[in-house]
Structures are given as C-alpha cells and as structure tokens.
Design a protein around this motif. Structure first.
Motif, PDB file in Angstrom:
ATOM      1  N   TRP B  55       0.882  -1.165   0.000  1.00  0.00           N
ATOM      2  CA  TRP B  55       0.000   0.000   0.000  1.00  0.00           C
ATOM      3  C   TRP B  55       0.917   1.211   0.000  1.00  0.00           C
ATOM      4  CZ3 TRP B  55      -1.026   4.353   2.933  1.00  0.00           C
ATOM      5  CH2 TRP B  55      -2.281   4.963   2.759  1.00  0.00           C
ATOM      6  N   ASN B  81      -3.195   0.573  -3.768  1.00  0.00           N
ATOM      7  CA  ASN B  81      -2.938  -0.732  -3.179  1.00  0.00           C
ATOM      8  C   ASN B  81      -2.509  -1.691  -4.284  1.00  0.00           C
ATOM      9  OD1 ASN B  81      -2.909  -2.445  -0.867  1.00  0.00           O
ATOM     10  ND2 ASN B  81      -4.734  -3.442  -1.682  1.00  0.00           N
ATOM     11  N   ILE B  82      -1.315  -2.240  -4.151  1.00  0.00           N
ATOM     12  CA  ILE B  82      -0.745  -3.096  -5.195  1.00  0.00           C
ATOM     13  C   ILE B  82      -0.658  -4.517  -4.648  1.00  0.00           C
ATOM     14  CG2 ILE B  82       1.232  -3.459  -6.712  1.00  0.00           C
ATOM     15  CD1 ILE B  82       2.023  -0.491  -6.141  1.00  0.00           C
ATOM     16  N   ALA B  83      -1.428  -5.426  -5.220  1.00  0.00           N
ATOM     17  CA  ALA B  83      -1.422  -6.817  -4.734  1.00  0.00           C
ATOM     18  C   ALA B  83      -0.049  -7.455  -4.971  1.00  0.00           C
ATOM     19  CB  ALA B  83      -2.514  -7.609  -5.449  1.00  0.00           C
TER      20      ALA B  83
END
Lengths: 107, 107
Positions: B55, B81-83
């Motif tokens: 995040w 937000n990057i998985a």
C-alpha cells in the motif's frame, strides 16, 4: 486486479458529528485505517488498550495523544509507534480544521 | 517503551544521488518504509515483483508508477494498493522537488 488510486485528503466532510473510521486495508495481520476527527477526543476515562501495535501518522490538523505518563502533541507529518497494550487516548484534536490520521495496526 | 514522535517531512536531503529507503517498522508480516526520491526512476527493464502486497502513499512530490497495462500518476495524498506479484516500476518522479513516499508492505 483493481488498481485505482484514491486521495487521503479527498472527501473530508465539513461537518463531522462523530469521528469517521475508514478501513483501507484489512488482513489477518494488518489494518490500515483513515481516521477523520474534528475537535473530537476520547470519552472521559476511556483508554485504548490494543492487542496490536499501532503506527499512527497525522496527515492534517493537530492532536494530543495522552499516555499514562505523558501527553504528546502531533501536527501534520508527525508519527508515533505505539506498542501493543500501551494505554492511550485522544486527549484533544483541533477544532479549527479536520484532523486526518493514518493508523496502521499490525502484529 | 520508547514513545518519541518523528516527522515524515523532516530531514529531506536537498541533494539525493540515490533513492533513500528508511525502514520505520519491520515485523514478520509488515514493513513500513519511508522512501525519498528526487527525479529517480527504476532502471530500464527493472520491475518489482513482490511476495507481499504494498500500500503506497505519496506524501509530497509527484510520481508515475508503471504497470504492465497502464501508468498511474500520483500526487500528494494519492494512494494505491498493489497486490502481491503485480509487476510495477517507478517510471518517473518529479525533478522539481523531493518525492516522499510511505510504503506499507504486508501479508
């Protein structure tokens, strides 16, 4: 995957009867929360006593966090790491503008 | 417990030959990092491919994050937000001022 940006300063209400807690991320081990206060403080006698540690950042506004042995004043950009079970409460937030917090609860 | 506040905007260097990565919190499940860039980007062909989700919040400055299918421009207050394992790279940060990031890696 959804990849949409948002802005932490967006949608700050101009009237805020109660504090607003907005969960941005929540997993088993971490919660990222955006908190909006506007002159609010914890109720008299109320203390947070949390199982998780909390890293807290004031993004806008001003606040006073009370601990059992001291009070710490936070302004924009100030951050603090609060270990689990360190009792604390919001003593004061400025009535002159919304105070915007980012709180990260983690284990 | 040590209860000392710090400020995320403090001690921004006026000259920044390389990006600076400062770890503020690090446990098994979460890492909170303060990152200072100043016109830096990822090296050509380099992609982050992380086991943890990230995040990320831009606190100051401007940046472009590149993904396999798009580029997202972030200014102060923007967060994303990057998985885990979503490939990304820093395409650009503004050369006109330091760009300050807060990155929270979590599982």
């Amino acid at each position: 995957m959804k990849l949409d940006k948002n802005n932490v300063f967006a949608n700050l209400p101009s009237v805020l009867p109660d504090e607003i807690f907005q969960t941005l991320v929540h997993t088993q081990h971490v919660k990222i929360e955006r908190i909006m206060s506007y002159g609010h403080g914890s109720e008299a006698g109320f203390w947070y006593d949390q199982d998780q540690a909390e890293w807290v950042l004031v993004l806008q506004g001003q606040a006073q966090l009370e601990f059992e042995d001291k009070v710490i004043t936070l302004a924009a950009g100030d951050y603090l790491n609060i270990a689990a079970h360190i009792k604390h409460r919001i003593k004061w937030t400025t009535p002159s503008e919304p105070t915007l917090w980012l709180a990260i609860f983690y284990s």
